[in-house]
Design an enzyme around this catalytic site. Structure first.
Site, PDB file in Angstrom:
ATOM      1  CB  THR A 146     -12.116 -24.025  45.012  1.00 21.35           C
ATOM      2  OG1 THR A 146     -13.434 -24.594  45.105  1.00 21.35           O
ATOM      3  CG2 THR A 146     -12.161 -22.547  45.358  1.00 21.35           C
ATOM      4  N   GLY A 147     -11.851 -26.256  42.227  1.00 24.28           N
ATOM      5  CA  GLY A 147     -11.735 -27.684  41.951  1.00 24.28           C
ATOM      6  C   GLY A 147     -10.367 -28.075  41.421  1.00 24.28           C
ATOM      7  CG  ASP A 173       3.622 -14.362  25.445  1.00 25.52           C
ATOM      8  OD1 ASP A 173       3.842 -13.700  26.488  1.00 25.52           O
ATOM      9  OD2 ASP A 173       4.239 -15.398  25.165  1.00 25.52           O
ATOM     10  CG  HIS A 176     -20.545 -10.706  33.569  1.00 28.39           C
ATOM     11  ND1 HIS A 176     -21.111 -10.906  32.333  1.00 28.39           N
ATOM     12  CD2 HIS A 176     -20.892 -11.782  34.323  1.00 28.39           C
ATOM     13  CE1 HIS A 176     -21.792 -12.040  32.337  1.00 28.39           C
ATOM     14  NE2 HIS A 176     -21.674 -12.592  33.538  1.00 28.39           N
ATOM     15  CE  LYS A 194     -17.985 -13.708  32.720  1.00 32.68           C
ATOM     16  NZ  LYS A 194     -18.944 -14.750  32.418  1.00 32.68           N
TER      17      LYS A 194
END
Length: 415
Positions: A15-16, A84, A77, A79
């Site tokens: 949220t930074g 594209d 989990h 990532k």
């Protein structure tokens, strides 16, 4: 600017200001796409864990467990970040610290539509069986889907396995798809993606293979576990493995294989000061000490077995940073350069194997330029480390309180 698709899978989105900048950039890209074509052809998909693991809890356990510790039960989990046909595979989350001072690993596959298609379809499959965020900030399943914690667990897991394995099986059916690995685009060789069953039929001029591998044991999908164990078992005498984990908590199976097989191991883990939980409030602040205790127990087994020349531990330390890198580099006997790396989200620990939804790439290469790049990456991590010795655990910052020693065996399968 992405024209076709933006797909992001992460544990969470922070949220930074840096995270907000990312969101603003995606929103601006969507607006530009709509302005250029009147009807935007750009699709954005974001897969996050629901309250960092609470979707996995059921019944009374979901009600009783505090939110922070929901994460210990099980997570989305994976990532993966694709734009594209460009794919970034990593162990990093979408958070301020990962953009600044949290050490992780990243590999960019440039203009590789086969890998991009696979992860696009994988994220879509996991999303289909997950809760969907609604405009009113509520979350619910897609129509016709089984709810992950109010429906039948057995039925939900069976449906999830069927949906996800359909993606894997489709990938297995494809033959010799062209790929260009970032950093190799000027190579005169041809790189391709092959599924494991095709390896024996690979044309001689191919020098690099890339395999997406996943682990979702709650759904009885164990591909990554099987690949990792096979690699450890089949490793030849005097070959080398450099293995790193942000949270050193090997499964018993991996630990036994490392102790009992032939390869030499250099294992990199976080020193207490760069552990992501260092300085945390409450019980979480003791987690670095629990990892110290686990590392000491493993080191003692290595030392008592007389294997300290074949298995060595190292601690990463970089002032002002935390450590989250995970993966593996494999060197054939007598080779100066690695011929294989594993990179992605798994940590080689109990949670990665038994609880979480994980994905990574196995990159196998004979291409000297790529091997040298992998070597440079490995050296960059290990040069910021010091070897763990018996005296290491005598240092004041390695002192483990009695209650942590007593509790760690009971809870180590949850972190």
């Amino acid at each position: 600017m992405a024209k076709k698709r933006i797909v992001m899978a992460s544990l969470y989105l922070g949220t930074g200001p840096l995270e907000q900048e990312l969101v603003d950039c995606i929103e601006e890209t969507l607006q530009r796409s709509q302005e250029e074509t009147m009807v935007s052809n750009l699709r954005v998909s974001v897969l996050l864990d629901c309250t960092r693991g609470s979707r996995d809890l059921r019944g009374i356990l979901k009600f009783l467990l505090p939110e922070r510790f929901n994460e210990t039960i099980g997570l989305q989990h994976i990532k993966v970040y694709l734009f594209d046909n460009n794919v970034i595979i990593s162990g990093a989350n979408l958070s301020d610290s990962y953009f600044t001072n949290r050490q992780d690993r990243y590999v960019l596959l440039h203009d590789c539509h086969e890998i991009a298609d696979f992860f696009d379809e994988l994220v879509n499959a996991v999303s289909d069986v997950s809760l969907q965020l609604q405009h009113n900030d509520t979350a619910d399943v897609k129509p016709g889907m089984i709810h992950p914690f109010t429906g039948s667990r057995a039925d939900f897991c069976a449906a999830a396995k069927e949906r996800i394995m359909a993606v894997v099986n489709e990938a297995r059916s494809k033959q010799q798809c062209r790929i260009c690995v970032n950093g190799l685009s000027e190579s005169s060789s041809e790189e391709k993606l092959l599924v494991p069953s095709d390896i024996g039929r690979a044309p001689k001029h191919i020098d690099t293979w890339i395999y997406p591998i996943i682990q979702m044991r709650p759904f009885e999908i164990r591909i990554d576990e099987q690949v990792t164990e096979t690699l450890m078992v089949e490793a030849e005498m005097d070959s080398k493995m450099y293995l790193t984990s942000g949270y050193f908590n090997l499964t018993q199976a991996y630990m036994n294989l490392i102790l009992g097989t032939s390869a030499d191991y250099q294992i990199l883990l976080a020193s207490p000061e760069v552990n992501g939980f260092f300085g945390a409030k409450g019980v979480a602040g003791a987690i670095p000490s629990a990892y110290v205790y686990i590392a000491k127990q493993f080191y003692s087994r290595v030392y008592q077995s007389g294997l300290q020349d074949r298995i060595r531990l190292h601690e990463y330390f970089r002032k002002g940073w935390t450590f989250h890198a995970k993966g593996l580099w494999y060197y054939l006997s007598g080779s100066k350069w690695p011929c294989l790396t594993l990179i992605g989200s798994p940590n080689f620990g109990y949670r990665s194997v038994h609880r979480d939804l994980e994905a990574q790439l196995a990159i196998v290469t004979e291409n000297l330029k790529l091997q040298q790049q992998l070597q440079q990456e490995q050296e960059h991590l290990y040069c910021l480390s010091s070897e763990v010795l018996t005296t290491t655990f005598d240092q004041p910052n390695r002192h483990v309180k009695l209650w942590v020693k007593l509790v760690t065996p009971l809870i180590k399968n949850f972190f």
